[in-house]
Scaffold this motif. Structure first.
Motif, short mmCIF file in Angstrom:
data_model
loop_
_atom_site.label_atom_id
_atom_site.label_comp_id
_atom_site.label_asym_id
_atom_site.label_seq_id
_atom_site.Cartn_x
_atom_site.Cartn_y
_atom_site.Cartn_z
N MET A 1 0.85 -1.19 0.00
CA MET A 1 0.00 0.00 0.00
C MET A 1 0.89 1.24 0.00
SD MET A 1 -3.21 -1.20 0.19
CE MET A 1 -4.21 0.14 0.83
N GLN A 2 0.67 2.14 -0.96
CA GLN A 2 1.45 3.37 -1.05
C GLN A 2 0.51 4.55 -1.25
OE1 GLN A 2 5.12 2.83 -3.48
NE2 GLN A 2 4.56 0.65 -3.48
N TYR A 3 0.86 5.69 -0.67
CA TYR A 3 -0.08 6.81 -0.58
C TYR A 3 0.52 8.10 -1.15
CZ TYR A 3 -2.37 3.62 2.69
OH TYR A 3 -2.97 2.54 3.28
N PHE A 4 -0.34 8.87 -1.81
CA PHE A 4 0.02 10.19 -2.31
C PHE A 4 -1.09 11.17 -1.92
CE2 PHE A 4 2.55 7.42 -4.87
CZ PHE A 4 3.74 8.12 -5.10
N LYS A 5 -0.68 12.28 -1.35
CA LYS A 5 -1.63 13.29 -0.90
C LYS A 5 -1.71 14.43 -1.91
CE LYS A 5 -2.25 16.72 2.80
NZ LYS A 5 -1.67 17.26 4.06
N VAL A 6 -2.95 14.85 -2.21
CA VAL A 6 -3.17 16.02 -3.06
C VAL A 6 -3.01 17.27 -2.20
CG1 VAL A 6 -4.80 17.29 -4.50
CG2 VAL A 6 -4.73 14.78 -4.61
N LEU B 1 1.05 16.30 -6.01
CA LEU B 1 0.96 15.03 -5.32
C LEU B 1 2.21 14.82 -4.48
CD1 LEU B 1 -0.54 12.83 -8.17
CD2 LEU B 1 -1.70 13.53 -6.08
N THR B 2 2.02 14.52 -3.20
CA THR B 2 3.14 14.35 -2.27
C THR B 2 3.06 12.96 -1.65
OG1 THR B 2 3.07 16.71 -1.74
CG2 THR B 2 4.27 15.26 -0.23
N PRO B 3 4.14 12.16 -1.69
CA PRO B 3 4.11 10.83 -1.06
C PRO B 3 4.00 10.94 0.44
CG PRO B 3 6.32 11.37 -1.86
CD PRO B 3 5.43 12.44 -2.37
N VAL B 4 3.24 10.02 1.04
CA VAL B 4 2.99 10.00 2.48
C VAL B 4 3.25 8.59 3.00
CG1 VAL B 4 1.26 10.32 4.29
CG2 VAL B 4 1.29 11.85 2.31
N ALA B 5 3.87 8.49 4.17
CA ALA B 5 4.14 7.18 4.77
C ALA B 5 2.83 6.47 5.12
CB ALA B 5 4.99 7.35 6.02
N ALA B 6 2.85 5.15 5.01
CA ALA B 6 1.64 4.37 5.23
C ALA B 6 1.10 4.51 6.65
CB ALA B 6 1.90 2.90 4.92
N ASP B 7 1.97 4.54 7.67
CA ASP B 7 1.50 4.65 9.05
C ASP B 7 0.85 6.01 9.30
OD1 ASP B 7 3.85 6.02 8.74
OD2 ASP B 7 4.69 5.41 10.67
N GLN B 8 1.31 7.05 8.63
CA GLN B 8 0.70 8.36 8.77
C GLN B 8 -0.65 8.43 8.06
OE1 GLN B 8 3.17 11.59 7.40
NE2 GLN B 8 1.47 13.06 7.41
N ALA B 9 -0.73 7.85 6.88
CA ALA B 9 -1.97 7.88 6.11
C ALA B 9 -3.06 7.04 6.76
CB ALA B 9 -1.71 7.39 4.69
N ALA B 10 -2.69 6.00 7.48
CA ALA B 10 -3.68 5.10 8.07
C ALA B 10 -4.55 5.79 9.12
CB ALA B 10 -2.99 3.89 8.68
N ARG B 11 -4.09 6.91 9.66
CA ARG B 11 -4.86 7.61 10.69
C ARG B 11 -5.81 8.67 10.12
NH1 ARG B 11 0.51 7.62 12.87
NH2 ARG B 11 0.74 9.83 12.29
N LEU B 12 -5.87 8.80 8.83
CA LEU B 12 -6.66 9.87 8.21
C LEU B 12 -8.09 9.44 7.97
CD1 LEU B 12 -4.02 11.03 5.59
CD2 LEU B 12 -4.60 12.16 7.74
N THR B 13 -9.03 10.34 8.25
CA THR B 13 -10.44 10.06 7.98
C THR B 13 -10.75 10.13 6.49
OG1 THR B 13 -11.02 12.40 8.29
CG2 THR B 13 -11.15 10.95 10.22
N SER B 14 -9.93 10.82 5.72
CA SER B 14 -10.18 10.95 4.28
C SER B 14 -9.99 9.63 3.55
CB SER B 14 -9.25 12.02 3.68
OG SER B 14 -7.91 11.76 4.01
#
Length: 206
Positions: free
Chosen positions: A158-163, A173-186
């Motif tokens: 799983m890999q994440y990119f934030k708008v 688009l900015t890459p975000v660590a998986a553990d940080q993204a997992a806490r997001l309600t979005s």
């Protein structure tokens, strides 16, 4: 019998016959016009009745589902192809332009249009890809989809990119660590009102 006029004039009987023929022709023409109008009116009434019948039949009304409550899903490997990973693009609720959609493109192809607090995901195989994010770019005829930035996708499942919105008003688009993204309600509301057009996933079967 009619009386023939001198000097080569036509007979009164012939004139009466001609007038009678004209009257009959006009009557038939009027009948055809009335009949044609009646047919057109009947067709219009039937069409209106069909529309009213559909509207009042109590059938299901088509509704668009803009989003879907669903968390990102891991990619499923396809037989005979490289193992893909799930790449998630998300946008948080804040921001001055959160209600204005941002178009996300993967390898020059449309992925989704994200508003605040939504996400979209695409299965990509590890390797080099081109990612782009732009606000409404219809004025550029969507040519901005080709002006993306290179991004390396590794083998993490799983890999994440934030708008994000820059100070210049442009989306990136900015890459975000998986553990940080997992806490997001979005990452609980998936954008669902458009279909992704991405076919260049970097996998051998694409």
């Amino acid at each position: 019998m009619g009386v023939v006029q001198k000097g080569g004039g036509i007979s009164a009987g012939a004139e009466e016959g001609t007038q009678h023929f004209r009257n009959v022709r006009q009557a038939r023409s009027g009948h055809r016009s009335t009949a044609g109008l009646g047919v057109k009116l009947a067709v219009c009434i039937a069409g209106l009745g069909l529309l009213l019948g559909c509207a009042g039949a109590g059938g299901p009304v088509e509704k668009w589902q803009m989003t879907k409550d669903q968390a990102p899903q891991a990619a499923q490997a396809q037989p005979g192809a490289m193992k893909p990973v799930a790449v998630v693009f998300y946008r948080e609720a804040g921001g001055a332009n959160a209600k204005q959609p941002v178009n996300v493109y993967v390898n020059g192809q449309y992925q989704a249009s994200l508003v605040g607090n939504t996400y979209t995901e695409q299965n990509l195989c590890p390797g080099q890809h081109t990612l782009a994010a732009h606000f409404n770019d219809v004025a550029q005829r969507y040519s901005t989809k080709l002006a993306g930035r290179p991004a390396h996708i590794d083998s993490r499942p799983m890999q994440y990119f934030k708008v994000t919105e820059g100070t210049d008003g442009q989306a990136t688009l900015t890459p975000v660590a998986a553990d940080q993204a997992a806490r997001l309600t979005s990452l609980q509301v998936r954008q669902a009102h458009t279909l992704a057009r991405v076919t260049r996933s970097g996998c051998s079967a694409s």
